[in-house]
Design an enzyme around this catalytic site. Structure first.
Site, PDB file in Angstrom:
ATOM      1  N   HIS A 176      -2.136  19.592   7.558  1.00 15.84           N
ATOM      2  CA  HIS A 176      -3.006  18.488   7.133  1.00 15.84           C
ATOM      3  C   HIS A 176      -2.242  17.167   7.195  1.00 15.84           C
ATOM      4  O   HIS A 176      -1.040  17.121   6.906  1.00 15.84           O
ATOM      5  CB  HIS A 176      -3.524  18.728   5.710  1.00 15.84           C
ATOM      6  CG  HIS A 176      -4.183  20.058   5.522  1.00 15.84           C
ATOM      7  ND1 HIS A 176      -5.431  20.354   6.026  1.00 15.84           N
ATOM      8  CD2 HIS A 176      -3.735  21.191   4.894  1.00 15.84           C
ATOM      9  CE1 HIS A 176      -5.737  21.606   5.706  1.00 15.84           C
ATOM     10  NE2 HIS A 176      -4.734  22.126   5.025  1.00 15.84           N
TER      11      HIS A 176
ATOM     12  N   HIS B  78      -2.635   6.724   5.555  1.00 15.87           N
ATOM     13  CA  HIS B  78      -3.152   5.620   4.740  1.00 15.87           C
ATOM     14  C   HIS B  78      -4.358   4.963   5.406  1.00 15.87           C
ATOM     15  O   HIS B  78      -4.285   4.514   6.554  1.00 15.87           O
ATOM     16  CB  HIS B  78      -2.052   4.589   4.513  1.00 15.87           C
ATOM     17  CG  HIS B  78      -2.546   3.291   3.951  1.00 15.87           C
ATOM     18  ND1 HIS B  78      -3.307   3.228   2.802  1.00 15.87           N
ATOM     19  CD2 HIS B  78      -2.403   2.009   4.391  1.00 15.87           C
ATOM     20  CE1 HIS B  78      -3.596   1.967   2.563  1.00 15.87           C
ATOM     21  NE2 HIS B  78      -3.064   1.219   3.507  1.00 15.87           N
TER      22      HIS B  78
ATOM     23  N   HIS C 233      12.490   1.015   5.510  1.00  9.29           N
ATOM     24  CA  HIS C 233      12.284  -0.394   5.149  1.00  9.29           C
ATOM     25  C   HIS C 233      12.753  -1.281   6.299  1.00  9.29           C
ATOM     26  O   HIS C 233      13.903  -1.226   6.710  1.00  9.29           O
ATOM     27  CB  HIS C 233      13.070  -0.727   3.878  1.00  9.29           C
ATOM     28  CG  HIS C 233      12.505  -1.892   3.113  1.00  9.29           C
ATOM     29  ND1 HIS C 233      12.255  -3.116   3.698  1.00  9.29           N
ATOM     30  CD2 HIS C 233      12.137  -2.017   1.817  1.00  9.29           C
ATOM     31  CE1 HIS C 233      11.764  -3.937   2.789  1.00  9.29           C
ATOM     32  NE2 HIS C 233      11.679  -3.298   1.641  1.00  9.29           N
TER      33      HIS C 233
ATOM     34  N   CYS D  44       0.802  -1.225   0.000  1.00 10.62           N
ATOM     35  CA  CYS D  44       0.000   0.000   0.000  1.00 10.62           C
ATOM     36  C   CYS D  44       0.833   1.272   0.000  1.00 10.62           C
ATOM     37  O   CYS D  44       0.297   2.354  -0.223  1.00 10.62           O
ATOM     38  CB  CYS D  44      -0.939  -0.004   1.208  1.00 10.62           C
ATOM     39  SG  CYS D  44      -2.087  -1.412   1.236  1.00 10.62           S
TER      40      CYS D  44
ATOM     41  N   ASN E  28     -10.406   0.509   1.879  1.00 12.00           N
ATOM     42  CA  ASN E  28      -8.950   0.542   1.696  1.00 12.00           C
ATOM     43  C   ASN E  28      -8.657   0.361   0.207  1.00 12.00           C
ATOM     44  O   ASN E  28      -8.715  -0.748  -0.317  1.00 12.00           O
ATOM     45  CB  ASN E  28      -8.293  -0.572   2.520  1.00 12.00           C
ATOM     46  CG  ASN E  28      -6.783  -0.591   2.386  1.00 12.00           C
ATOM     47  OD1 ASN E  28      -6.212   0.138   1.588  1.00 12.00           O
ATOM     48  ND2 ASN E  28      -6.138  -1.448   3.157  1.00 12.00           N
TER      49      ASN E  28
ATOM     50  N   HIS F  81     -14.390   5.103   5.220  1.00  4.30           N
ATOM     51  CA  HIS F  81     -15.833   4.871   5.280  1.00  4.30           C
ATOM     52  C   HIS F  81     -16.464   4.874   3.889  1.00  4.30           C
ATOM     53  O   HIS F  81     -17.275   3.997   3.563  1.00  4.30           O
ATOM     54  CB  HIS F  81     -16.485   5.951   6.149  1.00  4.30           C
ATOM     55  CG  HIS F  81     -17.964   5.799   6.303  1.00  4.30           C
ATOM     56  ND1 HIS F  81     -18.866   6.383   5.433  1.00  4.30           N
ATOM     57  CD2 HIS F  81     -18.710   5.112   7.225  1.00  4.30           C
ATOM     58  CE1 HIS F  81     -20.100   6.077   5.816  1.00  4.30           C
ATOM     59  NE2 HIS F  81     -20.029   5.316   6.893  1.00  4.30           N
TER      60      HIS F  81
END
Length: 496
Positions: A387, A391, A303, A224, A424, A420
């Site tokens: 802001h 994810h 990572h 993702c 995802n 919502h």
């Protein structure tokens, strides 16, 4: 009975002390320069015209010295501007909005689960419990082939989904930016789980008849957070190719990756992942500086793949019946927290004001020298950003980051509402969140945005943007027909 002591941590006076400290430290250079300039100005004013003329005449200018000094200044300026990284601008972006026919309300999802898993009622009950607590709404979407009973995930169906999502997003972006296919110099497509031959990037080249010398990249298996990896790759390529445009496509194709077994750890993605995609146009052209929405400031990648647990916490594998799916480890949130800690340790010095860095440093020294049990100081990232785009991987991910970063409900509103409304959508979720902030009319020139994403491997990646101009409230896009209904209250449990 003795009077209760006031709670100093929430004291109004303490709040103003902290604000005063922040203002003092963040403007310390200004406070030092002003008295020096004032002293110099007073000294000059006290001198008479004759004294000033005497000082001027005492200065001897040598033509060779002047020429050498001028050459040195020009040389240093040239080296500085030649070595300075090119500015990268986000001209605009577009998000795919699935059609109504692809929507999957809770009732439809559970009915299909009961029919597909009729021999395993415990797995059906498990999915229902996950869905009740997921934070998803009734309007998320799945591709047409997943609506079949049983699902029919053929290669042709997967290609059809990829074409619909990717081409729709690119068409919308080209319409918004008025860019022509021949003007695209760099193409990057990231899709983690669907990697056909020819690649998805080749599919885009073929569809839009892009130039034969285009620099194309196809990223797969990176989870993702691959969207921000694509941003980082585009930035690096744009640094060595002046006057270029980079098209990035971030998506996840659901059709071939819908798990049809009964293993609980592998059923979880079925409840969370939904259709989505985004197309982004980056540029390093000076001519795009005024029309671009955002300027890229930093990309920081972390990572954790060197650790076995982190490497296998999101793992594609076969179940005992030979059915392929994604296994999500129970240690996922712990590993995500460690990856986030490493990421913010790197990004903190780049973005935090001096006041926060000093507090963090003093606390760290105090823990090392005086008392290891001192509570570690968590920097206030609200001082660095207006802001936050976290994810939308799931409710637990958003809750954990809100708690760790001490964010308000408004700061995570875009992430919760995206989860919502769209579920995802993997690497593209960050762009739905950014579009939500714009659709609410909250984005202003100069605002700073922090995009945070997690991905398999295990990775935590961040991108920092700065709003480049005044953003008009968009009249199109994925939130067009529903932004007035948001934000909505999302209960802890939705009884099904």
């Amino acid at each position: 009975m003795p009077e209760m002591l006031p709670k100093f941590s929430t004291s109004v006076k303490l709040k103003y002390v902290k604000l005063g400290y922040q203002y003092l430290v963040n403007h310390i250079v200004t406070f030092l320069i002003i008295p020096i300039m004032a002293a110099v100005s007073i000294k000059i004013l006290k001198l008479g015209p004759e004294e000033i003329l005497t000082i001027w005449n005492s200065v001897h200018f040598d033509i060779v010295q002047i020429l050498c000094s001028s050459f040195l200044v020009i040389f240093i300026a040239t080296v500085y501007f030649m070595s300075k990284p090119r500015s990268i601008y986000l001209v605009d972006y577009a998000c795919y909005k699935p059609p109504i026919m692809c929507r999957v309300p809770f009732s439809t999802f559970m009915e299909h689960s009961r029919l597909n898993l009729k021999d395993n009622p415990k797995s059906v009950e498990f999915q229902m419990r996950i869905l009740e607590r997921s934070g998803l709404g009734e309007e998320t979407s799945l591709p047409p082939e997943i609506h079949c009973i049983p699902p029919n995930p053929t290669m042709e169906a997967a290609r059809n989904e990829a074409e619909i999502v990717i081409f729709s997003a690119i068409d919308s972006l080209m319409q918004k930016t008025r860019i022509k296919p021949k003007d695209i110099d760099i193409l990057i497509v990231n899709c983690s789980l669907f990697s056909p031959t020819p690649s998805l990037s080749a599919m885009v080249v073929n569809k839009y008849k892009l130039r034969s010398n285009i620099k194309s990249f196809n990223l797969s298996g990176m989870g993702c957070s691959a969207g921000l990896i694509s941003i980082d790759l585009a930035r690096d390529v744009l640094q060595v190719h002046p006057n270029s445009n980079a098209l990035i496509v971030s998506t996840e194709i659901i059709t071939p990756n819908y798990y049809q077994g009964s293993e609980r750890a592998m059923l979880l993605p079925n409840c969370l992942f939904r259709m989505g995609g985004a197309a982004i146009l980056l540029s390093n052209k000076r001519g795009d500086r005024n029309r671009a929405k955002y300027k890229l400031v930093h990309v920081v990648r972390t990572h954790k793949g060197g650790d076995d647990k982190a490497y296998k916490c999101v793992y594609e594998q076969e179940d005992p019946q030979g059915k392929v799916g994604i296994n999500l480890s129970k240690d996922l949130m712990i590993i995500a927290g460690e990856a986030l800690k490493s990421n913010i340790t790197t990004i903190g010095p780049l973005v935090l004001p001096a006041s926060e860095q000093l507090l963090f440093l003093f606390t760290l020294i105090g823990r090392k020298i005086f008392n290891p049990k001192w509570k570690p100081y968590i920097p206030d990232f609200k001082q660095a950003f207006e802001h936050f785009c976290i994810h939308a991987g799931g409710r637990a991910v958003i809750d954990e980051l809100q708690r760790n970063l001490q964010l308000s409900a408004e700061h995570v509103e875009a992430s919760r509402m995206t989860l919502h409304r769209f579920g995802n959508t993997s690497s593209s979720s960050l762009w739905y969140e950014l579009n939500y902030i714009e659709a609410k009319g909250r984005m202003k020139k100069g605002d700073r945005i922090w995009q945070i994403a997690f991905g398999s491997g295990f990775k935590c990646n961040s991108a920092i943007w700065k709003c480049n101009r005044r953003i008009k409230t968009p009249t199109d896009g994925p939130w067009q027909d529903c932004i007035d209904r948001y934000p909505v209250h999302i209960p802890e449990i939705v009884k099904l």
